[in-house]
Write a protein that holds these residues in place. Structure first.
Motif, mmCIF file in Angstrom:
data_model
loop_
_atom_site.group_PDB
_atom_site.id
_atom_site.type_symbol
_atom_site.label_atom_id
_atom_site.label_comp_id
_atom_site.label_asym_id
_atom_site.label_seq_id
_atom_site.Cartn_x
_atom_site.Cartn_y
_atom_site.Cartn_z
ATOM 1 N N SER A 169 -3.334 -0.430 -6.772
ATOM 2 C CA SER A 169 -3.558 -1.672 -6.041
ATOM 3 C C SER A 169 -4.482 -2.610 -6.830
ATOM 4 O O SER A 169 -4.360 -3.820 -6.748
ATOM 5 C CB SER A 169 -4.111 -1.389 -4.648
ATOM 6 N N LYS A 170 -5.372 -2.033 -7.634
ATOM 7 C CA LYS A 170 -6.226 -2.879 -8.474
ATOM 8 C C LYS A 170 -5.420 -3.578 -9.552
ATOM 9 O O LYS A 170 -5.652 -4.727 -9.867
ATOM 10 C CB LYS A 170 -7.304 -2.025 -9.157
ATOM 11 N N SER A 171 -4.481 -2.819 -10.150
ATOM 12 C CA SER A 171 -3.751 -3.409 -11.267
ATOM 13 C C SER A 171 -2.648 -4.346 -10.796
ATOM 14 O O SER A 171 -1.952 -4.933 -11.615
ATOM 15 C CB SER A 171 -3.165 -2.310 -12.151
ATOM 16 N N ARG A 172 -2.512 -4.490 -9.487
ATOM 17 C CA ARG A 172 -1.468 -5.361 -8.982
ATOM 18 C C ARG A 172 -1.785 -6.831 -9.241
ATOM 19 O O ARG A 172 -0.905 -7.673 -9.240
ATOM 20 C CB ARG A 172 -1.267 -5.107 -7.492
ATOM 21 N N GLY A 173 -3.045 -7.160 -9.448
ATOM 22 C CA GLY A 173 -3.381 -8.550 -9.703
ATOM 23 C C GLY A 173 -3.840 -9.234 -8.432
ATOM 24 O O GLY A 173 -3.845 -8.654 -7.360
ATOM 25 N N ALA A 174 -4.220 -10.506 -8.586
ATOM 26 C CA ALA A 174 -4.852 -11.229 -7.485
ATOM 27 C C ALA A 174 -3.911 -11.330 -6.289
ATOM 28 O O ALA A 174 -2.757 -11.706 -6.426
ATOM 29 C CB ALA A 174 -5.252 -12.613 -7.958
ATOM 30 N N GLU A 175 -4.431 -10.961 -5.108
ATOM 31 C CA GLU A 175 -3.643 -11.088 -3.893
ATOM 32 C C GLU A 175 -3.494 -12.558 -3.504
ATOM 33 O O GLU A 175 -2.529 -12.942 -2.868
ATOM 34 C CB GLU A 175 -4.303 -10.321 -2.740
ATOM 35 N N ARG A 176 -4.500 -13.338 -3.870
ATOM 36 C CA ARG A 176 -4.466 -14.750 -3.491
ATOM 37 C C ARG A 176 -4.008 -15.588 -4.674
ATOM 38 O O ARG A 176 -4.358 -15.315 -5.809
ATOM 39 C CB ARG A 176 -5.860 -15.212 -3.063
ATOM 40 N N PRO A 177 -3.246 -16.621 -4.382
ATOM 41 C CA PRO A 177 -2.820 -17.511 -5.464
ATOM 42 C C PRO A 177 -4.011 -18.310 -5.977
ATOM 43 O O PRO A 177 -5.056 -18.358 -5.320
ATOM 44 C CB PRO A 177 -1.809 -18.419 -4.772
ATOM 45 N N ARG A 205 0.822 -1.212 0.000
ATOM 46 C CA ARG A 205 0.000 0.000 0.000
ATOM 47 C C ARG A 205 0.855 1.262 0.000
ATOM 48 O O ARG A 205 0.456 2.278 -0.536
ATOM 49 C CB ARG A 205 -0.967 -0.018 1.180
ATOM 50 N N TRP A 206 2.047 1.173 0.573
ATOM 51 C CA TRP A 206 2.930 2.347 0.565
ATOM 52 C C TRP A 206 3.459 2.615 -0.827
ATOM 53 O O TRP A 206 3.676 3.753 -1.225
ATOM 54 C CB TRP A 206 4.078 2.191 1.563
ATOM 55 N N ASP A 207 3.698 1.529 -1.569
ATOM 56 C CA ASP A 207 4.137 1.710 -2.949
ATOM 57 C C ASP A 207 3.019 2.348 -3.772
ATOM 58 O O ASP A 207 3.260 3.225 -4.599
ATOM 59 C CB ASP A 207 4.542 0.362 -3.549
ATOM 60 N N ASP A 208 1.778 1.909 -3.530
ATOM 61 C CA ASP A 208 0.630 2.494 -4.246
ATOM 62 C C ASP A 208 0.587 4.001 -4.023
ATOM 63 O O ASP A 208 0.423 4.782 -4.957
ATOM 64 C CB ASP A 208 -0.685 1.886 -3.743
ATOM 65 N N ARG A 209 0.738 4.386 -2.758
ATOM 66 C CA ARG A 209 0.679 5.823 -2.444
ATOM 67 C C ARG A 209 1.890 6.554 -3.014
ATOM 68 O O ARG A 209 1.779 7.712 -3.423
ATOM 69 C CB ARG A 209 0.623 6.024 -0.930
ATOM 70 N N LEU A 210 3.016 5.855 -3.021
ATOM 71 C CA LEU A 210 4.232 6.478 -3.555
ATOM 72 C C LEU A 210 4.038 6.890 -5.013
ATOM 73 O O LEU A 210 4.387 8.008 -5.393
ATOM 74 C CB LEU A 210 5.413 5.507 -3.423
ATOM 75 N N VAL A 211 3.477 5.994 -5.824
ATOM 76 C CA VAL A 211 3.243 6.360 -7.235
ATOM 77 C C VAL A 211 2.375 7.589 -7.308
ATOM 78 O O VAL A 211 2.653 8.509 -8.088
ATOM 79 C CB VAL A 211 2.456 5.288 -8.022
ATOM 80 N N GLY A 212 1.300 7.599 -6.508
ATOM 81 C CA GLY A 212 0.391 8.737 -6.528
ATOM 82 C C GLY A 212 1.121 10.026 -6.215
ATOM 83 O O GLY A 212 1.036 11.009 -6.963
ATOM 84 N N ALA A 213 1.884 10.007 -5.135
ATOM 85 C CA ALA A 213 2.585 11.225 -4.711
ATOM 86 C C ALA A 213 3.629 11.650 -5.735
ATOM 87 O O ALA A 213 3.787 12.836 -6.021
ATOM 88 C CB ALA A 213 3.238 10.994 -3.351
ATOM 89 N N LEU A 214 4.333 10.662 -6.304
ATOM 90 C CA LEU A 214 5.348 11.001 -7.315
ATOM 91 C C LEU A 214 4.700 11.672 -8.521
ATOM 92 O O LEU A 214 5.174 12.697 -9.009
ATOM 93 C CB LEU A 214 6.070 9.738 -7.784
#
Lengths: 224, 51, 226, 227
Positions: free
Chosen positions: D207-215, D71-80
């Motif tokens: 976070s949506k485009s990250r793909g399935a969280e579950r295998p 989630r921090w990476d998600d926010r990082l893209v936004g802020a960048l």
């Protein structure tokens, strides 16, 4: 006795794709495990996870009681991986390559011992030739000397027989059976079950990132 | 730019309007881009759950 | 083997590789020379103008050459995944970073004896013992400031496609303080330091170096995660 | 959560309209710069919030390296992304202002140069990001690059100030009159709200485009059990 290699519901995702999922493995000391599967099924990913080169997305890897990711962990100093790549510097000679691995790995073999290793690998005549002039078979032999140098307790091999001639394969097999007799756990990914048979007791098949079959080597033939 | 008697800059409205418009357009374009990306992400997500 | 010994060993390995590929290393120096010639024609810099422009040309030539040198350093590591081979050993990744950074630093410093005299000749600089010493010190500081972030970024960009674009894109804006401090202090050495600002610029360069050698070393191991 | 963010965003847009209206038509023209000075009501908030967003990016980058949570990476893209957009806008607005007041589009003054370098630094991080496919790598690399870029900014600032000090000192705009503070404040809050909204939105998309969280479902293992 705790197994040398344990994975618990191991999973690895690359981008949107799960390259590996739900992998539960136990390999005891002195055991050999053969991993078969089609190209892209996840064999290499499994080995790289076990070696600590990849971080698991889910689950965990335990090698000799510790995680292979931690630098300087017990696991790091007792495992060897021989992969598709030889980890070689083109401009170094075989002797220099061995000296580098020897020193950086914190091992204290003498130059004479290193020369002996090269002789065993059949590279004595080329000890001062640069790696860039080597054939693929010679490169493979050189990267396999790592097993002699490190005397690992966990051996991870990715297609170890490719590029090797008859003599090379025999040399590798004798090395591996010696290591196994000394209590090393072997995990071998290979397309060639017959060649790996002498050093493996069990086999698993991986299909699209999951273990789809497991059993003895004898059953592998009939299962496929 | 022309200057009035007391050294005051006269005019410059076109520049002011341009500055505000560019800001507005840039923000609007970014909003549109995010909306398009979200639609695409939603579509991918659906195909994930179907596959 | 302590981390310090590992560091020296990695640096020695890189320098040996640099020596083995010395024609290539020389080619980098040659590239630096070519850029100097280009600059002198691009900006008709004669006489007093030449003296003031020389410092800038010198540092820019160093920056441009550093890209080639840094990329080469990691091309050797990724060709047969040799770096992975090192990571599999019980080596501290910090030692790998500092070892490679030191080797890259030395290779950049070695550009000095080629580029510095050449600049002096092309732009008729008056060099004597005292100002040569000062320039040598500044050259060391500038090379160090490029080597640390350069090693970190080259290790990343060597593992992506399109590396040729990304490395300068990241490194050049970052090293702007080096360019400015280097240019100004070289200029002060050559044309006199009337307001004794040289010390300030040198300290600024040293501070920059310190920050980047510490920060990049601390962050390097995280960039290896996959 | 999503509705809260959208609400903040709509409030931000509304405030931006109000603030700009006040700035353009209600506030009096400035004594020396006349109507041109009205650019300031959008320019200064852009600068403040742009700097704030890059600080957010830095904080998110540290948080990502610390926790390893996506989630921090998600926010990082936004802020960048927002700090790059605002950085670009800042340069354009500044050039327009400079053209009228100084008669030139560009001058290598401290603030201009630092803003330009900052824009390039963070745009470089986004470029690096776009070249990396593997999400874990992309997240750690952009965090590392963000931290280094951020640390570089004050160094650049001091260097430029010192470098240029021999030549000229640019006059800064007149101290701000109280009737000008109101539109300035409104627009600053407007930009802040819009930035928060866009960061949250971009993070959600990431976070949506990250793909399935579950295998995928576990398949049944054939063959003999561990023998």
């Amino acid at each position: 006795m705790t197994p040398s290699v344990i994975t618990r519901s191991l999973g690895k995702r690359f981008g949107r794709k799960w390259a590996l999922a739900h992998v539960d493995l136990e390999v005891a000391a002195g055991q050999g495990l053969l991993v078969v599967g089609d190209n892209g099924s996840g064999k290499t990913t499994l080995l790289r996870l076990l070696a600590g080169l990849l971080l698991p997305t889910l689950g965990e890897v335990e090698i000799l009681g510790s995680s292979p990711q931690q630098p300087g962990s017990e696991a790091r100093s007792h495992l060897s991986l021989v992969g598709h790549q030889g980890f070689l510097y083109e401009a170094l000679t075989p002797l220099e390559t061995l000296a580098l691995w020897n020193r950086l790995g914190g091992r204290r073999k003498s130059v004479a011992e290193l020369e002996n290793l090269l002789a065993e690998a059949g590279l004595a005549a080329d000890r001062d030739t640069r790696v860039s002039g080597f054939s693929s078979g010679m490169r493979k032999r050189l990267s396999l000397t790592r097993l002699h140098l490190e005397n690992p307790r966990v051996v991870l091999l990715d297609e170890p027989f490719t590029a090797l001639d008859q003599a090379g394969r025999e040399w590798l097999l004798s090395t591996l059976s010696r290591l196994r007799a000394d209590g090393a756990a072997l995990i071998v990914a290979s397309h060639d079950p017959q060649r790996a048979a002498p050093i493996c007791d069990r086999a698993i098949r991986i299909e699209r990132g999951q273990i789809s079959w497991q059993g003895s080597l004898g059953d592998l033939e009939s299962a496929s | 730019m022309a200057e009035g008697p007391a050294g005051v800059i006269i005019g410059g409205w076109p520049y002011v309007i341009t500055a505000y418009s560019i800001t507005a357009v840039a923000l609007a374009l970014n909003i549109a881009r995010l909306a398009a990306r979200e639609r695409k992400a939603d579509k991918n997500k659906e195909s994930d759950s179907n596959g | 083997m302590s981390t310090f010994q590992q560091t020296l060993f990695v640096a020695r390995k890189d320098l040996l590789l640099g020596w083995r590929a010395r024609t290539r290393t020389l080619a980098v120096a040659l590239f630096g020379m070519v850029t100097l010639v280009l600059f002198s024609f691009a900006v008709a810099a004669d006489g007093e103008v030449g003296v003031s422009a020389a410092a800038g040309f010198l540092i820019v030539a160093l920056l441009l050459s550093s890209i080639l040198s840094l990329e080469e350093s990691f091309r050797l590591e990724t060709e047969d995944r040799a770096l992975e081979g090192l990571l599999l050993l019980p080596v501290d990744p910090v030692a790998i970073f500092y070892g490679k950074a030191i080797a890259n630093f030395v290779l950049l410093v070695l550009l000095g004896p080629v580029l510095l005299p050449l600049t002096a000749i092309f732009f008729s600089l008056e060099l004597d013992g005292a100002n040569l010493l000062g320039m040598a010190l500044l050259w060391l500081l500038a090379a160090a400031g490029i080597a640390a972030p350069g090693t970190l970024y080259a290790s990343m960009t060597s593992r992506v496609t399109g590396r040729d674009v990304v490395l300068p894109l990241l490194l050049f804006p970052l090293t702007l303080p080096i360019l400015m401090a280097g240019v100004r202090s070289f200029d002060l050495i050559l044309r006199g330091d009337a307001m004794s600002q040289l010390k300030g610029w040198t300290l600024l360069l040293a501070a920059f170096d310190l920050v980047y050698w510490v920060l990049c070393g601390a962050l390097f191991s995280r960039t290896l995660e996959e | 959560m999503r509705n809260v963010a959208t609400g903040i965003g709509l409030l931000g847009i509304l405030l931006l309209l109000v603030g700009s209206y006040v700035g353009l038509f209600v506030a009096p023209p400035e004594r020396h710069m006349g109507d041109v000075q009205r650019i300031m009501y959008v320019h200064v908030p852009t600068a403040w919030i742009g700097l704030l967003c890059s600080t957010f990016a830095m904080i998110f980058a540290v948080a990502y390296l610390w926790t390893g949570r996506n989630r921090w990476d998600d926010r990082l893209v936004g802020a960048l992304e927002i700090s790059v957009i605002l950085g670009g806008l800042l340069l354009v607005q500044g050039m327009l202002w400079g053209r009228v007041t100084w008669g030139i589009w560009w001058t290598w003054d401290v603030r201009l140069t630092t803003s330009l370098i900052m824009f390039l630094l963070f745009a470089g991080v986004l470029a690096l990001r776009s070249f990396v496919e593997e999400p874990l790598r992309r997240a750690t690399w952009s965090s590392v690059a963000t931290i280094i870029a951020y640390v570089d900014v004050p160094l650049v600032y001091f260097c430029v100030r010192w470098f240029r000090s021999l030549h000229q000192v640019q006059s800064s705009p007149e101290t701000v009159h109280s009737s000008m503070i109101i539109p300035l404040r409104i627009n600053a809050f407007a930009m802040l709200f819009i930035a928060i909204w866009l960061i949250a939105w971009r993070a959600r998309i990431e976070s949506k485009s990250r793909g399935a969280e579950r295998p995928p479902e576990r398949i049944e293992i054939q063959g003999a059990q561990n023998g």
